[in-house]
Design a protein around this motif. Structure first.
Motif, short mmCIF file in Angstrom:
data_model
loop_
_atom_site.label_atom_id
_atom_site.label_comp_id
_atom_site.label_asym_id
_atom_site.label_seq_id
_atom_site.Cartn_x
_atom_site.Cartn_y
_atom_site.Cartn_z
N GLY A 25 0.78 -1.23 0.00
CA GLY A 25 0.00 0.00 0.00
C GLY A 25 0.81 1.27 0.00
O GLY A 25 0.26 2.37 0.03
N ALA A 26 2.13 1.16 -0.01
CA ALA A 26 2.99 2.35 -0.01
C ALA A 26 3.67 2.48 -1.37
O ALA A 26 4.13 1.50 -1.94
N THR A 27 3.73 3.72 -1.86
CA THR A 27 4.42 3.98 -3.12
C THR A 27 5.87 4.33 -2.82
O THR A 27 6.16 5.17 -1.98
#
Length: 143
Positions: free
Chosen positions: A58-60
């Motif tokens: 869920g993290a870029t």
């Protein structure tokens, strides 16, 4: 056969020798070493590869972390106070994977940037070290 000479102003001679002693001080030694390290640092940063942005959990993750993590670090363990100042061009813990990029893994080929950066600029780095020492010696000679 040695000739005789006379020191007309022994205080001035002593002052001059004291000023020249500052050239070999810890401060000047470190300034010279850092000047050389900066030359290598800039080249390594230019050569550091930049990957693509990706998402995980869920993290870029933005590209360029390795390039931004290249730093100059003083090596306290290998340096000898007053005689030898060692600075490393390396990467921070944020880019721990730099070693995998530099040396490769069983799954990815090496993409060296640290060693080639050093090899490309080692003469310029040595010249930067000498330049700092010469400048400090000239300043000491002038008083």
């Amino acid at each position: 056969m040695a000739g005789k000479f006379e020191i007309v102003n022994p205080t001035a001679l002593t002052d001059y020798l004291d000023r020249l002693e500052t050239v070999s001080s810890e401060e000047v030694l470190r300034q010279a070493a850092v000047a050389g390290a900066r030359v290598i640092h800039e080249e390594v940063k230019l050569r550091a590869p930049v990957g693509n942005a990706y998402e995980r959990n869920g993290a870029t993750h933005v590209p360029g972390t390795l390039k931004r993590s290249i730093l100059i670090a003083y090596d306290d363990e290998e340096s000898v106070k007053g005689h030898l100042a060692i600075y490393l061009v390396t990467w921070s813990k944020d880019a721990f994977y730099g070693r995998f990029v530099e040396f490769g893994t069983s799954h990815a080929p090496a993409a060296p940037f640290l060693r080639p950066g050093y090899e490309a600029k080692k003469r310029q780095a040595a010249a930067a070290v000498i330049e700092v020492i010469q400048k400090k010696a000239e300043e000491a000679a002038r008083g």
